[in-house]
Motif scaffolding. Structure first.
Motif, PDB file in Angstrom:
ATOM      1  N   LEU A  52       0.838  -1.206   0.000  1.00 12.67           N
ATOM      2  CA  LEU A  52       0.000   0.000   0.000  1.00 12.67           C
ATOM      3  C   LEU A  52       0.874   1.258   0.000  1.00 12.67           C
ATOM      4  O   LEU A  52       0.551   2.246  -0.666  1.00 12.67           O
ATOM      5  CB  LEU A  52      -0.922   0.024   1.224  1.00 12.67           C
ATOM      6  N   VAL A  53       1.958   1.221   0.766  1.00 15.25           N
ATOM      7  CA  VAL A  53       2.874   2.367   0.805  1.00 15.25           C
ATOM      8  C   VAL A  53       3.561   2.536  -0.554  1.00 15.25           C
ATOM      9  O   VAL A  53       3.778   3.651  -1.017  1.00 15.25           O
ATOM     10  CB  VAL A  53       3.917   2.183   1.938  1.00 15.25           C
ATOM     11  N   VAL A  54       3.872   1.416  -1.219  1.00 16.13           N
ATOM     12  CA  VAL A  54       4.512   1.436  -2.548  1.00 16.13           C
ATOM     13  C   VAL A  54       3.558   2.000  -3.592  1.00 16.13           C
ATOM     14  O   VAL A  54       3.950   2.825  -4.414  1.00 16.13           O
ATOM     15  CB  VAL A  54       4.980   0.013  -2.935  1.00 16.13           C
ATOM     16  N   GLY A  55       2.296   1.569  -3.584  1.00 14.79           N
ATOM     17  CA  GLY A  55       1.301   2.047  -4.549  1.00 14.79           C
ATOM     18  C   GLY A  55       1.148   1.140  -5.754  1.00 14.79           C
ATOM     19  O   GLY A  55       1.910   0.195  -5.949  1.00 14.79           O
ATOM     20  N   SER A  56       0.173   1.444  -6.592  1.00 12.28           N
ATOM     21  CA  SER A  56      -0.160   0.631  -7.759  1.00 12.28           C
ATOM     22  C   SER A  56       1.011   0.558  -8.741  1.00 12.28           C
ATOM     23  O   SER A  56       1.807   1.490  -8.833  1.00 12.28           O
ATOM     24  CB  SER A  56      -1.361   1.218  -8.500  1.00 12.28           C
ATOM     25  N   THR A  57       1.026  -0.534  -9.510  1.00 14.77           N
ATOM     26  CA  THR A  57       2.128  -0.818 -10.439  1.00 14.77           C
ATOM     27  C   THR A  57       2.400   0.349 -11.389  1.00 14.77           C
ATOM     28  O   THR A  57       3.550   0.707 -11.618  1.00 14.77           O
ATOM     29  CB  THR A  57       1.807  -2.086 -11.256  1.00 14.77           C
ATOM     30  N   ASN A  58       1.334   0.909 -11.961  1.00 11.57           N
ATOM     31  CA  ASN A  58       1.491   2.030 -12.897  1.00 11.57           C
ATOM     32  C   ASN A  58       1.463   3.356 -12.130  1.00 11.57           C
ATOM     33  O   ASN A  58       0.421   3.744 -11.603  1.00 11.57           O
ATOM     34  CB  ASN A  58       0.369   1.990 -13.939  1.00 11.57           C
ATOM     35  N   GLN A  85      -1.383   5.727 -12.268  1.00 12.41           N
ATOM     36  CA  GLN A  85      -2.627   5.398 -11.562  1.00 12.41           C
ATOM     37  C   GLN A  85      -2.437   5.267 -10.053  1.00 12.41           C
ATOM     38  O   GLN A  85      -3.410   5.098  -9.318  1.00 12.41           O
ATOM     39  CB  GLN A  85      -3.197   4.090 -12.115  1.00 12.41           C
ATOM     40  N   ALA A  86      -1.194   5.327  -9.609  1.00 18.81           N
ATOM     41  CA  ALA A  86      -0.922   5.156  -8.178  1.00 18.81           C
ATOM     42  C   ALA A  86      -1.381   6.396  -7.412  1.00 18.81           C
ATOM     43  O   ALA A  86      -1.226   7.527  -7.875  1.00 18.81           O
ATOM     44  CB  ALA A  86       0.574   4.925  -7.966  1.00 18.81           C
ATOM     45  N   ALA A  87      -1.962   6.178  -6.258  1.00 17.66           N
ATOM     46  CA  ALA A  87      -2.522   7.280  -5.472  1.00 17.66           C
ATOM     47  C   ALA A  87      -1.411   8.200  -4.961  1.00 17.66           C
ATOM     48  O   ALA A  87      -0.335   7.735  -4.584  1.00 17.66           O
ATOM     49  CB  ALA A  87      -3.301   6.712  -4.291  1.00 17.66           C
ATOM     50  N   ARG A 102       5.104   5.260  -5.490  1.00 17.15           N
ATOM     51  CA  ARG A 102       4.969   5.339  -6.952  1.00 17.15           C
ATOM     52  C   ARG A 102       4.099   6.513  -7.368  1.00 17.15           C
ATOM     53  O   ARG A 102       4.351   7.170  -8.393  1.00 17.15           O
ATOM     54  CB  ARG A 102       4.408   4.025  -7.494  1.00 17.15           C
ATOM     55  N   GLY A 103       3.082   6.813  -6.595  1.00 13.76           N
ATOM     56  CA  GLY A 103       2.181   7.930  -6.900  1.00 13.76           C
ATOM     57  C   GLY A 103       2.877   9.273  -6.784  1.00 13.76           C
ATOM     58  O   GLY A 103       2.562  10.213  -7.513  1.00 13.76           O
ATOM     59  N   ASP A 104       3.834   9.365  -5.893  1.00 11.11           N
ATOM     60  CA  ASP A 104       4.496  10.657  -5.662  1.00 11.11           C
ATOM     61  C   ASP A 104       5.754  10.853  -6.510  1.00 11.11           C
ATOM     62  O   ASP A 104       6.154  11.989  -6.750  1.00 11.11           O
ATOM     63  CB  ASP A 104       4.876  10.793  -4.185  1.00 11.11           C
ATOM     64  N   PHE A 105       6.386   9.745  -6.930  1.00 11.06           N
ATOM     65  CA  PHE A 105       7.711   9.900  -7.545  1.00 11.06           C
ATOM     66  C   PHE A 105       7.832   9.364  -8.967  1.00 11.06           C
ATOM     67  O   PHE A 105       8.873   9.556  -9.597  1.00 11.06           O
ATOM     68  CB  PHE A 105       8.784   9.246  -6.665  1.00 11.06           C
ATOM     69  N   GLY A 106       6.832   8.674  -9.491  1.00 14.98           N
ATOM     70  CA  GLY A 106       6.982   8.045 -10.794  1.00 14.98           C
ATOM     71  C   GLY A 106       5.957   8.502 -11.815  1.00 14.98           C
ATOM     72  O   GLY A 106       4.929   9.103 -11.481  1.00 14.98           O
ATOM     73  N   LEU A 107       6.269   8.237 -13.087  1.00 11.74           N
ATOM     74  CA  LEU A 107       5.342   8.583 -14.168  1.00 11.74           C
ATOM     75  C   LEU A 107       5.156   7.467 -15.186  1.00 11.74           C
ATOM     76  O   LEU A 107       4.253   7.537 -16.010  1.00 11.74           O
ATOM     77  CB  LEU A 107       5.819   9.857 -14.887  1.00 11.74           C
ATOM     78  N   THR A 108       6.028   6.454 -15.189  1.00  6.04           N
ATOM     79  CA  THR A 108       5.880   5.378 -16.171  1.00  6.04           C
ATOM     80  C   THR A 108       6.035   4.014 -15.511  1.00  6.04           C
ATOM     81  O   THR A 108       6.804   3.861 -14.561  1.00  6.04           O
ATOM     82  CB  THR A 108       6.927   5.472 -17.305  1.00  6.04           C
ATOM     83  N   VAL A 109       5.306   3.031 -16.051  1.00  3.02           N
ATOM     84  CA  VAL A 109       5.281   1.694 -15.445  1.00  3.02           C
ATOM     85  C   VAL A 109       6.648   1.021 -15.516  1.00  3.02           C
ATOM     86  O   VAL A 109       7.026   0.269 -14.624  1.00  3.02           O
ATOM     87  CB  VAL A 109       4.163   0.827 -16.079  1.00  3.02           C
ATOM     88  N   GLY A 110       7.407   1.340 -16.567  1.00  2.62           N
ATOM     89  CA  GLY A 110       8.730   0.737 -16.714  1.00  2.62           C
ATOM     90  C   GLY A 110       9.776   1.323 -15.767  1.00  2.62           C
ATOM     91  O   GLY A 110      10.848   0.751 -15.593  1.00  2.62           O
ATOM     92  N   LYS A 111       9.457   2.470 -15.174  1.00  4.14           N
ATOM     93  CA  LYS A 111      10.372   3.093 -14.205  1.00  4.14           C
ATOM     94  C   LYS A 111       9.543   3.497 -12.990  1.00  4.14           C
ATOM     95  O   LYS A 111       9.286   4.678 -12.757  1.00  4.14           O
ATOM     96  CB  LYS A 111      11.069   4.306 -14.835  1.00  4.14           C
TER      97      LYS A 111
END
Ligand code: DAT
Ligand code: MG
Length: 148
Positions: free
Chosen positions: A86-92, A95-97, A102-111
């Motif tokens: 839950l802390v990590v967030g959704s794979t993409n 779409q991560a909250a 992942r929701g705060d630091f990422g923009l692509t599923v591959g990274k």
């Protein structure tokens, strides 16, 4: 107490997010039982991601995870496998909250910055793939009674 495996991927390491991410995990109350910066070999990458061997993105995934150092961790806590996911967030990350890594630091599923085991079986398997028994420490944190 349950244990899980988390790994800051090469993008998270290159973006200097180790400290920020570890701080979030510690703040949540998880105990760090093991941690190390390491290179993932091609063999280890293929074994770790074997469930995705038939997916079209498998080659890219192996190339990416072996492209630079990762920061591997064993975390301990009550229900830590599901809670850390839950802390990590959704794979993409798109779409991560917000509020998730992942929701705060990422923009692509591959990274998507970080890996987290998804079940008891995968946690046990992945911990033993990445860590020797002597690298997973058994110790008490003095704040435990203030978290549980
Ligand atoms: P998770 O890492 O959330 O457990 P997963 O096990 O389904 O997700 O996939 C493993 C990794 O593979 C994921 O973190 C990023 C990559 N991945 C998943 N789906 C992908 C896709 N459609 N395209 C590219 N990479 C993908
Ligand atoms: Mg997975």
């Amino acid at each position: 107490m349950e244990k899980t495996f988390l790994m800051i991927k090469p993008d998270g390491v290159q973006r200097n997010l180790i400290g920020t991410i570890v701080e979030r995990l510690e703040n949540k109350g998880f105990k760090i039982a093991g941690a190390k910066l390491m290179h993932v070999s091609e063999d280890l990458a293929k074994t770790h991601y074997q469930e995705h061997a038939d997916k079209p993105f498998f080659g890219e995934l192996v190339d990416f995870i072996t492209s630079g150092p990762v920061f591997a961790m064993v975390l301990e806590g009550e229900n830590v496998i599901d809670t850390a996911r839950l802390v990590v967030g959704s794979t993409n990350p798109q779409q991560a909250a917000p509020g998730t890594i992942r929701g705060d630091f990422g923009l692509t599923v591959g990274k998507n910055i970080i890996h987290g085991s998804d079940s008891k079986e995968s946690a046990e398997r992945e911990i033993s793939l990445f860590f020797n028994d002597s690298e997973v420490l058994d110790y008490n944190l003095s704040n435990t009674d203030w978290i549980y």
